[in-house]
Design a protein around this motif. Sequence first.
Motif, PDB file in Angstrom:
ATOM      1  N   ARG A 255      39.701 -32.295 -34.184  1.00 45.98           N
ATOM      2  CA  ARG A 255      39.951 -33.614 -34.760  1.00 45.98           C
ATOM      3  C   ARG A 255      41.245 -33.661 -35.565  1.00 45.98           C
ATOM      4  O   ARG A 255      41.961 -34.666 -35.555  1.00 45.98           O
ATOM      5  N   ARG A 256      41.578 -32.562 -36.249  1.00 48.33           N
ATOM      6  CA  ARG A 256      42.647 -32.598 -37.244  1.00 48.33           C
ATOM      7  C   ARG A 256      43.913 -31.829 -36.860  1.00 48.33           C
ATOM      8  O   ARG A 256      44.968 -32.055 -37.455  1.00 48.33           O
ATOM      9  N   ALA A 257      43.822 -30.902 -35.931  1.00 43.41           N
ATOM     10  CA  ALA A 257      45.008 -30.121 -35.558  1.00 43.41           C
ATOM     11  C   ALA A 257      45.899 -30.924 -34.608  1.00 43.41           C
ATOM     12  O   ALA A 257      45.415 -31.743 -33.822  1.00 43.41           O
ATOM     13  N   VAL A 258      47.199 -30.675 -34.678  1.00 40.14           N
ATOM     14  CA  VAL A 258      48.129 -31.352 -33.770  1.00 40.14           C
ATOM     15  C   VAL A 258      47.934 -30.791 -32.360  1.00 40.14           C
ATOM     16  O   VAL A 258      47.457 -29.659 -32.189  1.00 40.14           O
ATOM     17  N   PRO A 259      48.285 -31.562 -31.319  1.00 36.63           N
ATOM     18  CA  PRO A 259      47.970 -31.159 -29.935  1.00 36.63           C
ATOM     19  C   PRO A 259      48.339 -29.726 -29.548  1.00 36.63           C
ATOM     20  O   PRO A 259      47.516 -29.047 -28.912  1.00 36.63           O
ATOM     21  N   PRO A 260      49.507 -29.199 -29.910  1.00 39.74           N
ATOM     22  CA  PRO A 260      49.829 -27.835 -29.445  1.00 39.74           C
ATOM     23  C   PRO A 260      48.900 -26.746 -29.978  1.00 39.74           C
ATOM     24  O   PRO A 260      48.838 -25.657 -29.397  1.00 39.74           O
ATOM     25  N   VAL A 261      48.181 -27.013 -31.077  1.00 36.46           N
ATOM     26  CA  VAL A 261      47.353 -25.949 -31.663  1.00 36.46           C
ATOM     27  C   VAL A 261      45.862 -26.278 -31.661  1.00 36.46           C
ATOM     28  O   VAL A 261      45.061 -25.522 -32.215  1.00 36.46           O
ATOM     29  N   LYS A 262      45.470 -27.384 -31.033  1.00 37.41           N
ATOM     30  CA  LYS A 262      44.056 -27.765 -31.017  1.00 37.41           C
ATOM     31  C   LYS A 262      43.168 -26.693 -30.392  1.00 37.41           C
ATOM     32  O   LYS A 262      42.002 -26.550 -30.749  1.00 37.41           O
ATOM     33  N   ASP A 263      43.719 -25.954 -29.441  1.00 39.77           N
ATOM     34  CA  ASP A 263      42.928 -24.964 -28.715  1.00 39.77           C
ATOM     35  C   ASP A 263      43.125 -23.541 -29.235  1.00 39.77           C
ATOM     36  O   ASP A 263      42.776 -22.574 -28.545  1.00 39.77           O
ATOM     37  N   THR A 264      43.664 -23.395 -30.432  1.00 36.14           N
ATOM     38  CA  THR A 264      43.804 -22.059 -31.018  1.00 36.14           C
ATOM     39  C   THR A 264      42.421 -21.420 -31.137  1.00 36.14           C
ATOM     40  O   THR A 264      41.530 -21.977 -31.782  1.00 36.14           O
ATOM     41  N   PRO A 265      42.202 -20.263 -30.513  1.00 35.98           N
ATOM     42  CA  PRO A 265      40.867 -19.660 -30.560  1.00 35.98           C
ATOM     43  C   PRO A 265      40.531 -19.098 -31.937  1.00 35.98           C
ATOM     44  O   PRO A 265      41.407 -18.576 -32.641  1.00 35.98           O
ATOM     45  N   THR A 266      39.272 -19.224 -32.313  1.00 37.12           N
ATOM     46  CA  THR A 266      38.753 -18.599 -33.530  1.00 37.12           C
ATOM     47  C   THR A 266      37.644 -17.643 -33.128  1.00 37.12           C
ATOM     48  O   THR A 266      36.716 -18.028 -32.407  1.00 37.12           O
ATOM     49  N   VAL A 267      37.742 -16.396 -33.582  1.00 36.86           N
ATOM     50  CA  VAL A 267      36.728 -15.389 -33.269  1.00 36.86           C
ATOM     51  C   VAL A 267      36.322 -14.678 -34.551  1.00 36.86           C
ATOM     52  O   VAL A 267      37.036 -14.716 -35.557  1.00 36.86           O
ATOM     53  N   VAL A 268      35.178 -14.034 -34.499  1.00 38.64           N
ATOM     54  CA  VAL A 268      34.711 -13.209 -35.615  1.00 38.64           C
ATOM     55  C   VAL A 268      35.067 -11.757 -35.320  1.00 38.64           C
ATOM     56  O   VAL A 268      34.801 -11.256 -34.225  1.00 38.64           O
ATOM     57  N   SER A 269      35.667 -11.096 -36.276  1.00 32.80           N
ATOM     58  CA  SER A 269      36.021  -9.690 -36.087  1.00 32.80           C
ATOM     59  C   SER A 269      34.768  -8.845 -35.895  1.00 32.80           C
ATOM     60  O   SER A 269      33.767  -9.021 -36.587  1.00 32.80           O
ATOM     61  N   THR A 270      34.842  -7.932 -34.946  1.00 33.28           N
ATOM     62  CA  THR A 270      33.743  -6.983 -34.731  1.00 33.28           C
ATOM     63  C   THR A 270      34.095  -5.599 -35.268  1.00 33.28           C
ATOM     64  O   THR A 270      33.315  -4.661 -35.122  1.00 33.28           O
ATOM     65  N   LEU A 271      35.265  -5.492 -35.894  1.00 32.61           N
ATOM     66  CA  LEU A 271      35.725  -4.213 -36.435  1.00 32.61           C
ATOM     67  C   LEU A 271      35.308  -4.126 -37.903  1.00 32.61           C
ATOM     68  O   LEU A 271      35.981  -4.656 -38.791  1.00 32.61           O
ATOM     69  N   LYS A 272      34.188  -3.470 -38.174  1.00 29.83           N
ATOM     70  CA  LYS A 272      33.635  -3.434 -39.521  1.00 29.83           C
ATOM     71  C   LYS A 272      34.571  -2.772 -40.525  1.00 29.83           C
ATOM     72  O   LYS A 272      34.556  -3.096 -41.713  1.00 29.83           O
ATOM     73  N   GLU A 273      35.380  -1.826 -40.049  1.00 30.67           N
ATOM     74  CA  GLU A 273      36.275  -1.105 -40.952  1.00 30.67           C
ATOM     75  C   GLU A 273      37.690  -1.675 -40.943  1.00 30.67           C
ATOM     76  O   GLU A 273      38.653  -0.992 -41.308  1.00 30.67           O
TER      77      GLU A 273
END
Length: 289
Positions: A255-273
Motif C-alpha cells: 500500500r505504501r511503498a513506491v512501485p519499484p520497491v513494492k515487491d521487496t521480499p521480507t524473510v525471517v533469518s534462520t541463522l540463530k547465531e
Amino acid sequence: MEILAIDVGGTKVDMGIVKDGKLIARDRFLNSPSENIVNLISSYIKDKDIDGVGIGVAGQVDYETGTVIFGGNIGWENFPLGRLLQEELNVPVFVENDANIFALGVWKYELGSKPESVLGVTLGTGIGGGFVYEGDLLRSKRGATLEIGHMVIEAEGPACTCGSHGCLESLAGGWALEKWYSERTGEKLTGAQIHERARSGDKEAIFLYQRLGYYLGIACASLANILNPDIIVLGGSISATFPLWQDIYEAEIRRRAVPPVKDTPTVVSTLKEAALLGASALVEQALTR
C-alpha cells in the motif's frame, strides 16, 4: 583467527568464540549492569588466546571510540565500553550497534555475500536496523544511523524510552507489546507468553500482533522507499511471530511503498547465531583491510 563475539541485548548477553568463521562455543548470561560487563567478559575468556573482540550493543554506538552513547533499554549512557575492554584484555576491541552486526552476519553467512544490499531489522525488547551495501555497513560518526525503533510513526503516540513519543519501538517493540497487553487485560505476561496466547487463539494477543505488523509495515515501506534494499531480513525474538502478522505487514508494504520497491521480499533469518557471526565479521574486516 579466533575471535570473541558478544551480543548485548535488553535482557541478555550472548558470548561465543568464532574460529575461521565457525562458532565453536556459545553461552548466554543475564544482562549485567555497565560496571560488571567488563568483569563478565574478562572472566569468560580467561586462559583463552583470542585475536580480537567484536561486540554488538542495543543502542547508539560511536564506532571510532567504542563508546555506547545511549542504550535506553540497557541503562548505558556515554559508557566507554571499547576503551575499558581494550585496557583490560590488551587485544583489539570493536563495538557496533547490535542491528548492524546482525545485518552483517546475515549478509555474509546466511546469504553468502550475494545480495548487493540487505536491510536487517531486529525485533526484540527494542527495534533496530542495519544496512549492508556491498559488504559495508552504513554508518555515521555520531552513532545513530538507522535507529528505526525511534522513527516517529504516530506524532502524538505513547511515550518512548528515548524521551520522544510515537516511536516505532513504543508501538511495536517487545516492551511495548507487554505493556499494551497488561493494560488491556490486567495480566503481566512476557513476550513469549503473549506469543503462546496468540497461537492458542487469544483475541487480545492476536490483535496486538496484528497491530505490531501494521506499524512495522508502515516503517519498512518507508525504509524500502529510502534505501531500496534487495531484501529485508527480520531477526530477534519477535521475528518468530511473523506468521501472526505477515499478511497485514505485507499489505502495508504494498500500500505504501513506491512501485519499484513494492515487491521487496521480507524473510525471517534462520541463522540463530547471525549476531555473533556478524560481530566476528566486524573484527575480521577491521583487522584485514
